[in-house]
Motif scaffolding. Structure first.
Motif, short mmCIF file in Angstrom:
data_model
loop_
_atom_site.label_atom_id
_atom_site.label_comp_id
_atom_site.label_asym_id
_atom_site.label_seq_id
_atom_site.Cartn_x
_atom_site.Cartn_y
_atom_site.Cartn_z
N ARG A 149 38.90 -42.74 -5.43
CA ARG A 149 39.51 -42.78 -4.10
C ARG A 149 41.03 -42.78 -4.13
N ASP A 150 41.63 -43.70 -4.85
CA ASP A 150 43.09 -43.83 -4.84
C ASP A 150 43.77 -42.58 -5.38
N PHE A 154 46.07 -39.91 -3.23
CA PHE A 154 47.45 -39.61 -3.64
C PHE A 154 47.67 -38.10 -3.66
N GLU A 165 40.55 -41.55 6.65
CA GLU A 165 39.66 -42.16 5.66
C GLU A 165 38.64 -43.04 6.38
#
Length: 249
Positions: A149-150, A154, A165
């Motif tokens: 996810r992160d 990004f 999201e």
């Protein structure tokens, strides 16, 4: 007055068609002289099945603003630019992400059949599931980032796109840059301060900000931008709709 309704989680629950109570409340609103508009994250293809046939020609915004339809005809579609499509494909490949990608009508899907999104995908079987490379004029992308996810967020944030999201479903919803529900409503001639909006998620913020009154259904962060809030219960939603319909006659 124009009344604008998000669908899922607002007046439509668990992917099921509108209930009889909600349909009657919407009809009563119209009989009071108001106009009913639907504004959903669903593309028009998947928006239609949850509506009764008599409401499928109402003005509607689909795909978070990428689609605009009226009188049963899609009048405008906003697609991603070619270079953005290429960048999104690179991200999909780099992270080996499952996805749902929508064109003007057909779609490509590699996610799990157990995911709620799949349950609402083309229930009328009026589109074709095709390979991603066979889609043209891509208008909406949903990614399933999993544990990435992160890192995925990004990479997406480096692109000129609109992102939403949905943490509860672990998905990232992507639209062309500048496309949101308010943008879609303007193409239907909706004027700032001259409509009432009902919604329940981050993709409703744009239309809440421009509304005369905005109603958050349920306990959601989007309530920070709403003027009113009701529980996610059919009776409460109908009561609020009736109240506002009478107030703005």
């Amino acid at each position: 007055m124009k009344f604008v309704f998000d669908l899922d989680g607002t007046i439509c629950f668990k992917g099921k068609p509108l209930s009889g109570g909600i349909i009657n409340a919407l009809e009563a609103c119209r009989q009071s002289g108001h106009e009913v508009i639907f504004a959903s994250a669903r593309p028009i293809r998947d928006l239609l099945p949850v509506l009764p046939e008599k409401m499928r020609e109402f003005p509607m915004v689909g795909g978070n603003g990428a689609f605009v339809a009226c009188n049963g005809v899609t009048k405008e579609v906003a697609a991603f630019e070619t270079e953005i499509v290429g960048a999104l494909r690179q991200i999909i490949t780099a992270f080996q992400l499952p996805y749902l990608v929508d064109s003007q009508w057909d779609y490509a899907y590699t996610g799990s059949e157990a995911h709620p999104i799949y349950q609402n995908l083309d229930p009328l079987k009026i589109a074709k599931k095709v390979a991603l490379q066979d889609l043209h004029d891509i208008v909406k992308v949903v990614l399933f980032p999993g544990e990435n996810r992160d890192a995925v967020l990004f990479e997406l944030q480096q692109l000129a796109v609109t992102l939403y999201e949905h943490a509860s479903e672990n998905i990232i919803d992507i639209s062309p840059n500048g496309i949101d529900k308010w943008n879609g409503l303007t193409k239907l001639g909706v004027i700032e301060g001259e409509y009432i909006a009902f919604g329940n998620d981050a993709n409703d913020v744009s239309m809440f900000l421009k509304a005369k009154e905005s109603v958050c259904v349920g306990n959601h962060q989007v309530g920070d931008w709403a003027t009113l809030q009701v529980p996610s219960e059919e009776a409460a939603i109908i009561e609020m709709l009736s109240h506002l319909s009478d107030k703005y006659k």
